[in-house]
Design a protein around this motif. Structure first.
Motif, PDB file in Angstrom:
ATOM      1  N   VAL A 150     -88.220 -74.383  61.679  1.00 56.96           N
ATOM      2  CA  VAL A 150     -88.413 -74.621  60.253  1.00 56.96           C
ATOM      3  C   VAL A 150     -87.114 -74.238  59.560  1.00 56.96           C
ATOM      4  N   LEU A 151     -86.457 -75.206  58.954  1.00 53.64           N
ATOM      5  CA  LEU A 151     -85.222 -74.953  58.209  1.00 53.64           C
ATOM      6  C   LEU A 151     -85.606 -74.698  56.752  1.00 53.64           C
ATOM      7  N   PHE A 152     -85.456 -73.458  56.328  1.00 51.35           N
ATOM      8  CA  PHE A 152     -85.936 -73.034  55.012  1.00 51.35           C
ATOM      9  C   PHE A 152     -84.745 -72.756  54.108  1.00 51.35           C
ATOM     10  N   SER A 153     -84.551 -73.626  53.110  1.00 50.30           N
ATOM     11  CA  SER A 153     -83.460 -73.437  52.159  1.00 50.30           C
ATOM     12  C   SER A 153     -83.758 -72.253  51.252  1.00 50.30           C
ATOM     13  N   MET A 154     -82.815 -71.360  51.110  1.00 44.67           N
ATOM     14  CA  MET A 154     -82.982 -70.247  50.188  1.00 44.67           C
ATOM     15  C   MET A 154     -82.607 -70.640  48.759  1.00 44.67           C
ATOM     16  N   TYR A 155     -82.302 -71.911  48.576  1.00 42.66           N
ATOM     17  CA  TYR A 155     -82.089 -72.455  47.235  1.00 42.66           C
ATOM     18  C   TYR A 155     -83.399 -73.099  46.780  1.00 42.66           C
ATOM     19  N   PRO A 156     -84.031 -72.615  45.726  1.00 43.85           N
ATOM     20  CA  PRO A 156     -85.337 -73.164  45.328  1.00 43.85           C
ATOM     21  C   PRO A 156     -85.261 -74.559  44.732  1.00 43.85           C
ATOM     22  N   HIS A 157     -84.076 -74.940  44.259  1.00 45.87           N
ATOM     23  CA  HIS A 157     -83.869 -76.269  43.673  1.00 45.87           C
ATOM     24  C   HIS A 157     -82.889 -77.032  44.552  1.00 45.87           C
ATOM     25  N   PHE A 158     -83.114 -78.315  44.718  1.00 45.20           N
ATOM     26  CA  PHE A 158     -82.240 -79.104  45.594  1.00 45.20           C
ATOM     27  C   PHE A 158     -80.930 -79.457  44.893  1.00 45.20           C
ATOM     28  N   SER A 159     -79.835 -79.270  45.620  1.00 46.48           N
ATOM     29  CA  SER A 159     -78.530 -79.785  45.199  1.00 46.48           C
ATOM     30  C   SER A 159     -77.771 -80.172  46.458  1.00 46.48           C
ATOM     31  N   TYR A 160     -76.981 -81.227  46.345  1.00 42.85           N
ATOM     32  CA  TYR A 160     -76.160 -81.621  47.489  1.00 42.85           C
ATOM     33  C   TYR A 160     -75.129 -80.551  47.818  1.00 42.85           C
ATOM     34  N   THR A 161     -74.681 -79.797  46.802  1.00 41.17           N
ATOM     35  CA  THR A 161     -73.662 -78.777  47.014  1.00 41.17           C
ATOM     36  C   THR A 161     -74.191 -77.554  47.765  1.00 41.17           C
ATOM     37  N   THR A 162     -75.500 -77.391  47.798  1.00 36.78           N
ATOM     38  CA  THR A 162     -76.091 -76.219  48.442  1.00 36.78           C
ATOM     39  C   THR A 162     -77.026 -76.624  49.581  1.00 36.78           C
ATOM     40  N   THR A 163     -78.190 -77.153  49.221  1.00 38.61           N
ATOM     41  CA  THR A 163     -79.206 -77.502  50.222  1.00 38.61           C
ATOM     42  C   THR A 163     -78.680 -78.515  51.227  1.00 38.61           C
ATOM     43  N   ALA A 164     -78.130 -79.624  50.744  1.00 38.90           N
ATOM     44  CA  ALA A 164     -77.659 -80.671  51.653  1.00 38.90           C
ATOM     45  C   ALA A 164     -76.535 -80.158  52.541  1.00 38.90           C
ATOM     46  N   SER A 165     -75.624 -79.389  51.955  1.00 40.42           N
ATOM     47  CA  SER A 165     -74.508 -78.849  52.718  1.00 40.42           C
ATOM     48  C   SER A 165     -74.987 -77.949  53.851  1.00 40.42           C
ATOM     49  N   SER A 166     -75.935 -77.054  53.549  1.00 41.03           N
ATOM     50  CA  SER A 166     -76.452 -76.139  54.576  1.00 41.03           C
ATOM     51  C   SER A 166     -77.255 -76.874  55.640  1.00 41.03           C
ATOM     52  N   MET A 167     -78.085 -77.825  55.225  1.00 40.39           N
ATOM     53  CA  MET A 167     -78.863 -78.602  56.189  1.00 40.39           C
ATOM     54  C   MET A 167     -77.946 -79.392  57.115  1.00 40.39           C
TER      55      MET A 167
END
Length: 350
Positions: A150-167
Protein backbone atom coordinates in the motif's frame (compact mmCIF):
# COMPACT_ATOMS: atom_id res chain seq x y z
CA UNK A 1 -4.75 6.20 -10.99
CA UNK A 2 -4.80 9.94 -11.73
CA UNK A 3 -4.51 10.42 -15.47
CA UNK A 4 -1.72 12.93 -14.95
CA UNK A 5 0.60 10.33 -13.50
CA UNK A 6 2.93 9.23 -16.24
CA UNK A 7 4.64 6.31 -14.56
CA UNK A 8 5.72 4.90 -17.88
CA UNK A 9 7.90 7.80 -18.93
CA UNK A 10 11.66 7.48 -18.98
CA UNK A 11 13.10 8.11 -15.53
CA UNK A 12 16.40 9.79 -14.84
CA UNK A 13 19.06 8.08 -12.72
CA UNK A 14 18.63 8.52 -9.00
CA UNK A 15 20.38 11.63 -7.78
CA UNK A 16 23.23 11.21 -5.30
CA UNK A 17 22.09 7.86 -3.93
CA UNK A 18 22.92 7.46 -0.27
CA UNK A 19 23.90 4.25 1.50
CA UNK A 20 23.04 5.64 4.93
CA UNK A 21 19.60 5.49 6.51
CA UNK A 22 18.12 7.39 9.42
CA UNK A 23 18.58 5.65 12.77
CA UNK A 24 14.83 5.49 13.29
CA UNK A 25 14.38 3.51 10.08
CA UNK A 26 17.22 1.09 10.93
CA UNK A 27 15.95 0.49 14.47
CA UNK A 28 12.41 -0.04 13.23
CA UNK A 29 13.43 -2.77 10.76
CA UNK A 30 14.56 -5.14 13.48
CA UNK A 31 11.31 -4.84 15.46
CA UNK A 32 8.77 -5.73 12.76
CA UNK A 33 7.20 -9.19 12.57
CA UNK A 34 6.98 -11.04 9.26
CA UNK A 35 4.14 -9.88 7.03
CA UNK A 36 3.25 -10.22 3.37
CA UNK A 37 1.51 -6.83 3.21
CA UNK A 38 3.54 -3.65 3.55
CA UNK A 39 2.45 -0.05 3.88
CA UNK A 40 4.94 2.56 2.68
CA UNK A 41 4.41 6.11 3.87
CA UNK A 42 5.66 8.48 1.16
CA UNK A 43 6.90 11.99 1.85
CA UNK A 44 9.48 14.51 0.65
CA UNK A 45 11.86 13.91 3.53
CA UNK A 46 14.03 16.44 5.28
CA UNK A 47 17.67 16.75 6.34
CA UNK A 48 18.58 14.40 9.18
CA UNK A 49 21.59 16.64 9.89
CA UNK A 50 23.07 19.92 8.69
CA UNK A 51 25.32 17.86 6.42
CA UNK A 52 22.24 16.50 4.62
CA UNK A 53 20.82 19.94 3.82
CA UNK A 54 22.80 20.03 0.58
CA UNK A 55 21.61 16.54 -0.37
CA UNK A 56 18.02 17.58 0.30
CA UNK A 57 18.24 20.73 -1.82
CA UNK A 58 20.20 19.05 -4.61
CA UNK A 59 17.71 16.21 -4.96
CA UNK A 60 14.71 18.51 -4.72
CA UNK A 61 15.91 20.85 -7.45
CA UNK A 62 16.84 17.91 -9.66
CA UNK A 63 13.20 16.76 -9.58
CA UNK A 64 11.54 17.56 -12.91
CA UNK A 65 8.24 18.18 -11.11
CA UNK A 66 9.89 20.88 -8.98
CA UNK A 67 12.14 22.35 -11.66
CA UNK A 68 10.25 21.59 -14.91
CA UNK A 69 13.17 21.74 -17.35
CA UNK A 70 13.16 18.95 -19.95
CA UNK A 71 16.93 18.66 -20.32
CA UNK A 72 18.39 16.78 -17.31
CA UNK A 73 21.74 18.45 -17.95
CA UNK A 74 20.31 21.97 -17.98
CA UNK A 75 18.12 21.20 -14.97
CA UNK A 76 21.22 20.00 -13.12
CA UNK A 77 23.11 23.20 -13.93
CA UNK A 78 20.28 25.50 -12.86
CA UNK A 79 19.54 23.33 -9.84
CA UNK A 80 23.15 23.53 -8.69
CA UNK A 81 23.03 27.31 -8.98
CA UNK A 82 19.89 27.45 -6.81
CA UNK A 83 21.40 25.06 -4.24
CA UNK A 84 24.61 27.05 -3.92
CA UNK A 85 22.62 30.26 -3.53
CA UNK A 86 20.30 28.86 -0.84
CA UNK A 87 22.57 26.45 1.06
CA UNK A 88 24.00 28.74 3.73
CA UNK A 89 20.65 30.29 4.61
CA UNK A 90 18.94 26.87 4.65
CA UNK A 91 21.57 25.42 6.98
CA UNK A 92 21.16 28.43 9.27
CA UNK A 93 17.40 27.91 9.36
CA UNK A 94 17.73 24.22 10.21
CA UNK A 95 20.27 25.08 12.91
CA UNK A 96 17.56 27.16 14.61
CA UNK A 97 15.22 24.15 14.86
CA UNK A 98 17.75 21.68 16.21
CA UNK A 99 20.04 21.07 13.24
CA UNK A 100 17.65 18.82 11.33
CA UNK A 101 14.11 18.51 10.01
CA UNK A 102 11.58 17.02 12.43
CA UNK A 103 9.75 15.29 9.57
CA UNK A 104 11.71 12.04 9.42
CA UNK A 105 11.62 11.61 13.19
CA UNK A 106 7.85 12.11 13.33
CA UNK A 107 7.42 9.61 10.51
CA UNK A 108 9.55 7.02 12.27
CA UNK A 109 7.49 7.36 15.46
CA UNK A 110 4.27 7.13 13.46
CA UNK A 111 5.44 3.90 11.83
CA UNK A 112 6.30 2.43 15.22
CA UNK A 113 2.83 3.34 16.50
CA UNK A 114 1.16 1.85 13.42
CA UNK A 115 3.15 -1.37 13.71
CA UNK A 116 1.91 -1.74 17.29
CA UNK A 117 -1.70 -0.96 16.37
CA UNK A 118 -1.84 -3.31 13.38
CA UNK A 119 0.71 -6.13 13.40
CA UNK A 120 -0.55 -7.83 10.23
CA UNK A 121 1.05 -5.06 8.15
CA UNK A 122 4.68 -4.04 7.84
CA UNK A 123 4.77 -0.23 8.07
CA UNK A 124 7.79 1.58 6.69
CA UNK A 125 8.50 4.83 4.88
CA UNK A 126 10.36 6.21 1.88
CA UNK A 127 11.51 9.79 1.41
CA UNK A 128 11.89 11.58 -1.89
CA UNK A 129 14.93 13.76 -1.23
CA UNK A 130 16.69 12.35 1.86
CA UNK A 131 17.21 8.89 3.39
CA UNK A 132 15.56 6.45 3.59
CA UNK A 133 15.26 6.54 -0.20
CA UNK A 134 12.83 4.46 -2.24
CA UNK A 135 15.70 2.38 -3.62
CA UNK A 136 16.64 0.85 -0.26
CA UNK A 137 13.00 0.49 0.79
CA UNK A 138 12.28 -1.48 -2.40
CA UNK A 139 15.20 -3.81 -1.66
CA UNK A 140 13.97 -4.33 1.90
CA UNK A 141 10.42 -5.15 0.77
CA UNK A 142 11.65 -7.62 -1.84
CA UNK A 143 13.94 -9.30 0.69
CA UNK A 144 11.01 -9.72 3.07
CA UNK A 145 8.94 -11.44 0.41
CA UNK A 146 6.22 -8.80 0.48
CA UNK A 147 3.39 -9.65 -1.93
CA UNK A 148 1.25 -6.49 -1.57
CA UNK A 149 2.24 -2.88 -1.00
CA UNK A 150 0.00 0.00 0.00
CA UNK A 151 1.63 3.24 -1.15
CA UNK A 152 0.31 5.87 1.24
CA UNK A 153 0.97 9.51 0.35
CA UNK A 154 1.61 11.66 3.39
CA UNK A 155 0.28 14.57 1.35
CA UNK A 156 -3.49 14.77 1.98
CA UNK A 157 -4.08 16.74 -1.23
CA UNK A 158 -2.87 15.60 -4.64
CA UNK A 159 -0.21 17.58 -6.47
CA UNK A 160 2.12 16.50 -9.24
CA UNK A 161 4.97 18.20 -7.36
CA UNK A 162 4.47 15.98 -4.31
CA UNK A 163 2.23 12.92 -4.67
CA UNK A 164 3.03 12.16 -8.31
CA UNK A 165 6.75 12.73 -7.77
CA UNK A 166 6.89 10.35 -4.79
CA UNK A 167 4.74 7.69 -6.47
CA UNK A 168 6.82 7.80 -9.62
CA UNK A 169 10.02 7.58 -7.60
CA UNK A 170 9.03 4.39 -5.79
CA UNK A 171 7.68 2.78 -8.98
CA UNK A 172 11.08 3.44 -10.53
CA UNK A 173 12.74 1.72 -7.56
CA UNK A 174 10.39 -1.28 -7.82
CA UNK A 175 11.17 -1.61 -11.51
CA UNK A 176 14.91 -1.32 -10.91
CA UNK A 177 14.83 -4.21 -8.44
CA UNK A 178 12.29 -6.28 -10.44
CA UNK A 179 9.91 -6.14 -7.49
CA UNK A 180 6.34 -6.74 -8.67
CA UNK A 181 3.88 -6.85 -5.74
CA UNK A 182 0.21 -6.04 -5.92
CA UNK A 183 -0.07 -2.25 -5.54
CA UNK A 184 -2.73 -0.24 -3.73
CA UNK A 185 -2.40 3.56 -3.92
CA UNK A 186 -3.68 6.16 -1.47
CA UNK A 187 -3.12 9.48 -3.22
CA UNK A 188 -5.44 11.87 -1.31
CA UNK A 189 -7.72 11.73 1.72
CA UNK A 190 -8.65 15.30 2.61
CA UNK A 191 -12.37 14.43 2.45
CA UNK A 192 -12.15 11.66 5.05
CA UNK A 193 -14.05 12.37 8.25
CA UNK A 194 -11.41 10.82 10.54
CA UNK A 195 -8.72 12.95 8.94
CA UNK A 196 -10.64 16.18 9.45
CA UNK A 197 -11.55 15.23 13.01
CA UNK A 198 -7.83 14.86 13.73
CA UNK A 199 -7.23 18.37 12.38
CA UNK A 200 -10.06 19.65 14.58
CA UNK A 201 -8.32 18.19 17.62
CA UNK A 202 -5.01 19.90 16.79
CA UNK A 203 -6.83 23.23 16.51
CA UNK A 204 -8.59 22.64 19.85
CA UNK A 205 -5.26 21.80 21.46
CA UNK A 206 -3.64 25.10 20.46
CA UNK A 207 -6.73 27.02 21.63
CA UNK A 208 -6.12 25.43 25.04
CA UNK A 209 -9.67 26.02 26.24
CA UNK A 210 -9.85 29.66 25.19
CA UNK A 211 -12.80 31.08 23.27
CA UNK A 212 -12.37 30.41 19.55
CA UNK A 213 -14.49 33.49 18.74
CA UNK A 214 -11.59 35.65 19.92
CA UNK A 215 -9.28 34.19 17.25
CA UNK A 216 -8.97 34.62 13.51
CA UNK A 217 -8.12 31.28 11.86
CA UNK A 218 -5.70 31.16 8.94
CA UNK A 219 -5.20 27.96 6.98
CA UNK A 220 -1.68 28.14 5.58
CA UNK A 221 -0.83 25.94 2.58
CA UNK A 222 2.50 25.52 0.85
CA UNK A 223 2.37 27.66 -2.27
CA UNK A 224 2.73 26.52 -5.87
CA UNK A 225 3.53 28.49 -9.03
CA UNK A 226 0.30 29.65 -10.66
CA UNK A 227 1.35 27.98 -13.90
CA UNK A 228 1.12 24.59 -12.19
CA UNK A 229 -2.55 25.20 -11.42
CA UNK A 230 -3.15 26.56 -14.92
CA UNK A 231 -1.61 23.36 -16.29
CA UNK A 232 -4.10 21.18 -14.43
CA UNK A 233 -2.65 20.54 -10.97
CA UNK A 234 -5.69 20.01 -8.66
CA UNK A 235 -3.83 21.06 -5.50
CA UNK A 236 -5.42 24.47 -4.91
CA UNK A 237 -8.92 23.17 -5.64
CA UNK A 238 -8.46 20.39 -3.09
CA UNK A 239 -7.05 22.76 -0.47
CA UNK A 240 -10.10 25.02 -0.78
CA UNK A 241 -12.46 22.02 -0.69
CA UNK A 242 -10.74 20.85 2.49
CA UNK A 243 -11.30 24.24 4.12
CA UNK A 244 -15.01 24.08 3.24
CA UNK A 245 -15.23 20.63 4.82
CA UNK A 246 -13.54 21.87 7.99
CA UNK A 247 -15.90 24.85 8.17
CA UNK A 248 -18.81 22.41 8.19
CA UNK A 249 -17.11 20.50 11.01
CA UNK A 250 -16.74 23.71 13.01
CA UNK A 251 -20.48 24.27 12.72
CA UNK A 252 -21.16 20.66 13.71
CA UNK A 253 -19.04 20.94 16.85
CA UNK A 254 -19.94 24.52 17.75
CA UNK A 255 -16.54 26.04 17.04
CA UNK A 256 -16.70 29.65 15.80
CA UNK A 257 -13.86 31.95 14.75
CA UNK A 258 -13.73 35.70 14.18
CA UNK A 259 -12.82 34.89 10.55
CA UNK A 260 -11.47 32.01 8.48
CA UNK A 261 -9.05 32.62 5.61
CA UNK A 262 -6.61 30.72 3.38
CA UNK A 263 -3.11 31.93 2.54
CA UNK A 264 0.02 30.42 0.97
CA UNK A 265 3.59 30.23 2.22
CA UNK A 266 7.12 29.32 1.11
CA UNK A 267 7.18 30.90 -2.34
CA UNK A 268 10.59 31.41 -3.93
CA UNK A 269 11.80 33.20 -7.04
CA UNK A 270 10.26 35.91 -9.23
CA UNK A 271 7.51 33.86 -10.93
CA UNK A 272 3.84 34.22 -9.97
CA UNK A 273 2.73 32.01 -7.08
CA UNK A 274 -0.62 31.30 -5.48
CA UNK A 275 -2.02 34.20 -3.51
CA UNK A 276 -2.50 35.66 -1.01
CA UNK A 277 0.97 35.27 0.46
CA UNK A 278 0.78 34.61 4.21
CA UNK A 279 3.48 37.09 5.14
CA UNK A 280 1.63 39.85 3.30
CA UNK A 281 -1.55 39.01 5.25
CA UNK A 282 -0.06 39.28 8.75
CA UNK A 283 -0.20 43.11 9.10
CA UNK A 284 -4.01 42.94 8.67
CA UNK A 285 -4.23 41.24 12.07
CA UNK A 286 -2.60 44.02 14.09
CA UNK A 287 -4.08 44.04 17.60
CA UNK A 288 -5.89 40.74 16.97
CA UNK A 289 -5.44 37.09 17.86
CA UNK A 290 -4.37 34.80 15.02
CA UNK A 291 -4.26 31.00 14.89
CA UNK A 292 -2.41 29.31 12.02
CA UNK A 293 -3.12 25.76 10.88
CA UNK A 294 -0.69 24.30 8.27
CA UNK A 295 -3.34 22.56 6.19
CA UNK A 296 -1.13 21.11 3.44
CA UNK A 297 1.13 19.16 5.81
CA UNK A 298 0.57 16.07 7.93
CA UNK A 299 4.06 16.18 9.44
CA UNK A 300 5.81 19.14 11.03
CA UNK A 301 8.85 20.22 9.04
CA UNK A 302 10.99 23.29 8.46
CA UNK A 303 8.05 25.17 6.92
CA UNK A 304 6.08 24.75 10.15
CA UNK A 305 8.78 24.69 12.85
CA UNK A 306 10.94 27.45 11.34
CA UNK A 307 8.91 29.46 8.84
CA UNK A 308 5.57 29.54 10.67
CA UNK A 309 6.63 29.14 14.30
CA UNK A 310 9.81 31.27 14.29
CA UNK A 311 10.11 33.49 11.23
CA UNK A 312 6.48 34.56 10.95
CA UNK A 313 6.10 34.76 14.71
CA UNK A 314 8.72 37.48 14.65
CA UNK A 315 6.86 39.22 11.83
CA UNK A 316 3.67 38.94 13.89
CA UNK A 317 5.40 40.58 16.85
CA UNK A 318 6.68 43.43 14.70
CA UNK A 319 3.28 44.19 13.15
CA UNK A 320 1.56 44.08 16.52
CA UNK A 321 -0.47 40.87 16.44
CA UNK A 322 -1.75 40.42 19.99
CA UNK A 323 -1.58 36.61 20.10
CA UNK A 324 0.02 34.49 17.37
CA UNK A 325 -0.26 30.70 17.56
CA UNK A 326 0.64 27.83 15.24
CA UNK A 327 -1.09 24.47 15.57
CA UNK A 328 0.96 21.31 15.32
CA UNK A 329 0.54 18.98 12.38
CA UNK A 330 -0.97 15.54 12.87
CA UNK A 331 2.46 13.91 13.26
CA UNK A 332 2.33 10.62 15.17
CA UNK A 333 -0.83 11.34 17.15
CA UNK A 334 -3.03 8.34 17.89
CA UNK A 335 -6.06 9.75 16.08
CA UNK A 336 -4.04 10.20 12.88
CA UNK A 337 -2.65 6.67 13.15
CA UNK A 338 -6.18 5.29 13.51
CA UNK A 339 -7.23 7.43 10.54
CA UNK A 340 -4.46 5.92 8.41
CA UNK A 341 -5.55 2.40 9.33
CA UNK A 342 -9.15 3.22 8.39
CA UNK A 343 -8.10 4.66 5.03
CA UNK A 344 -5.89 1.65 4.28
CA UNK A 345 -8.76 -0.74 5.03
CA UNK A 346 -11.08 1.17 2.69
CA UNK A 347 -8.44 1.32 -0.06
CA UNK A 348 -7.70 -2.41 0.11
CA UNK A 349 -11.37 -3.32 0.13
CA UNK A 350 -12.18 -0.91 -2.68
Amino acid sequence: MNKGLEFGRKLESENEAQSTQSKGFENMESKIPNSKVAVVLLNMGGPNSLFEVKTFLKNMFNDSYILPIKSPFLRSIIGSFIVNKRLEEAQSNYQKIGGKSPLVGHTSVLCERLNVLESKYYFTYAMRYTPPFADKVAQDLKKRGISEVVLFSMYPHFSYTTTASSMEDIFRAFKLHTFTPKIVRVERYYKKRAYNLAILERIKEVLNGENSKDFHLMFSAHSLPKRNIENGDPYQKEILENVEILESFFKEFGLEFASIKVAYQSKIGPIKWLEPNLQDCLPKYQGKKLLIYPISFTMDNSETDFELSLQYKEVARKVGIEDYRVASCLNANADFAECILEIIKEARNG
